[in-house]
Design an enzyme around this catalytic site. Structure first.
Site, PDB file in Angstrom:
ATOM      1  N   LEU A   1       0.416  -0.942  -0.051  1.00 42.03           N
ATOM      2  CA  LEU A   1       0.178   0.386  -0.065  1.00 42.03           C
ATOM      3  C   LEU A   1       0.961   1.239   0.344  1.00 42.03           C
ATOM      4  O   LEU A   1       1.323   1.432   1.216  1.00 42.03           O
ATOM      5  CB  LEU A   1      -1.260   0.085   0.992  1.00 42.03           C
ATOM      6  CG  LEU A   1      -1.977   1.469   1.865  1.00 42.03           C
ATOM      7  CD1 LEU A   1      -3.150   1.220   0.411  1.00 42.03           C
ATOM      8  CD2 LEU A   1      -2.244   1.459   2.529  1.00 42.03           C
TER       9      LEU A   1
ATOM     10  N   HIS B   1       5.002   3.111  11.573  1.00 48.35           N
ATOM     11  CA  HIS B   1       6.112   4.227  10.514  1.00 48.35           C
ATOM     12  C   HIS B   1       4.444   5.187  10.306  1.00 48.35           C
ATOM     13  O   HIS B   1       4.123   5.562  10.728  1.00 48.35           O
ATOM     14  CB  HIS B   1       6.447   4.115   9.608  1.00 48.35           C
ATOM     15  CG  HIS B   1       7.279   5.177   8.619  1.00 48.35           C
ATOM     16  ND1 HIS B   1       6.969   6.216   8.826  1.00 48.35           N
ATOM     17  CD2 HIS B   1       8.206   5.354   8.467  1.00 48.35           C
ATOM     18  CE1 HIS B   1       7.507   6.685   7.888  1.00 48.35           C
ATOM     19  NE2 HIS B   1       8.700   6.321   8.132  1.00 48.35           N
TER      20      HIS B   1
END
Length: 343
Positions: free
Chosen positions: A125, A229
């Site tokens: 993604l 992240h």
């Protein structure tokens, strides 16, 4: 109108250009024309039925239909770990107790695992930062759930998603520095590159043979465990809103969370429905955004519209029908883009 569709060979250059913007840590999205062309060929063989189960996978691109620009990518692997092990760290807890001293403690440890073998995997993604507006991220990510629901017979019972872990300001992984580097003796990015090329034998040869106690790791490495992240946090929230959860598995390189769920427990399996297309210029009252997905495998497309189905019908404008490549009478699957909030 932006739509999400299956990739084609003519998309290789645009896909590589998009991969350059992704940065480190995305094993399945590298700016390598050969690797991306090979992946698109896998999609072709998957659709034709000539790929083995271990080799089957799908890659979707987000396209601006007015310009042909490719601004996002996402994928689904049909069944991971069948040909090469799909390694994760499993977080286990051990209790130590002394009756004589009246002391007990619980300690978490990391054990190498391939428990997720056979799971479908949501992967790759990435959305161009310039297009992270409106509902584009939701459309890109959730298009895969529409595909899973429409073609459930092509998958097993469970699905997972590895989320990108934490990197410091230099692009290095504190978790890798504290743990993986001592066993593999190569740079994180080189290890990541080898995995992206399918060269995974070194993982089994060099990985730790015994559990690693989390308390023995430095604080900056412990903080990475199960942490996403910052650029990937919105993607994690979207997946969690559809039913995936962090259970016990993390990535073996940077300790990012591995979310998982039963496919039949996903929101799309409960809340999506099939309806028939009606094409009309007639004005309809705008509603909350709805995902709409076509029903033909090789021509699968997903878009976002602000019209709700009624009595088994969905009214599309000619422009929407053209972008989705559907006609009056075609069957489509629809679902509200976001879960309804419970008061």
């Amino acid at each position: 109108m932006k739509i999400v569709r299956l990739c084609q060979f003519s998309d290789v250059d645009k896909l590589v250009e998009l991969a350059h913007k992704a940065g480190p840590g995305m094993t399945t999205l590298k700016p390598d024309p050969g690797a991306q062309a090979a992946r698109i060929d896998r999609v072709r063989r998957t659709l034709q039925g000539s790929a083995t189960l271990a080799d089957q996978g799908y890659l979707f691109l987000m396209e601006e239909t007015d310009t042909g620009e490719i601004v996002g990518v996402c994928g689904i692997e049909t069944a991971v770990g069948l040909e090469q092990p799909f390694y994760t760290y499993r977080i286990d807890t051990t209790v130590y107790a002394s009756r004589e001293l009246g002391i007990w403690s619980k300690m978490d440890k990391l054990s190498i695992s391939h428990d997720l073998t056979g799971y479908a995997e949501l992967c790759s993604l990435f959305l161009d930062p310039l297009h992270r507006v409106n509902c584009n991220g939701a459309l890109l990510s959730k298009s895969r759930f529409m595909f899973l629901a429409q073609f459930a017979e092509r998958f097993g019972t469970r699905v997972c998603a590895e989320m990108r872990g934490v990197f410091d300001e230099h692009g290095d992984s504190p978790f890798w520095r504290a743990l993986g580097s001592h066993f593999y003796r190569i740079d994180f990015h080189e290890a990541d590159r080898l995995v992206s090329l399918g060269q995974k034998s070194f993982l089994a040869e060099l990985m730790p043979r015994f559990p690693v106690y989390i308390d023995f790791l430095p604080d900056e490495a412990k903080a990475c465990i199960g942490t996403t992240h910052k650029d990937t946090t919105p993607a994690r929230h979207l997946l969690e809103s559809e039913g995936l959860r962090l259970e016990r598995h993390i990535d073996i390189f940077e300790a990012g969370p591995v979310l998982e769920a039963r496919i039949d427990s996903l929101r799309v399996m409960r809340e999506s429905s099939l309806c028939n297309v009606v094409i009309s210029d007639a004005h309809t009252n705008p509603t909350a955004p709805h995902l709409i997905a076509t029903s033909q495998l090789k021509k699968f497309r997903t878009g976002l519209i602000y019209t709700a189905p009624k009595q088994g019908l969905i009214i599309l404008t000619p422009a929407e029908a053209k972008a989705l490549q559907v006609k009056t009478g075609d069957q489509v699957r629809m679902m509200e883009a976001y879960p309804r909030r419970v008061a």
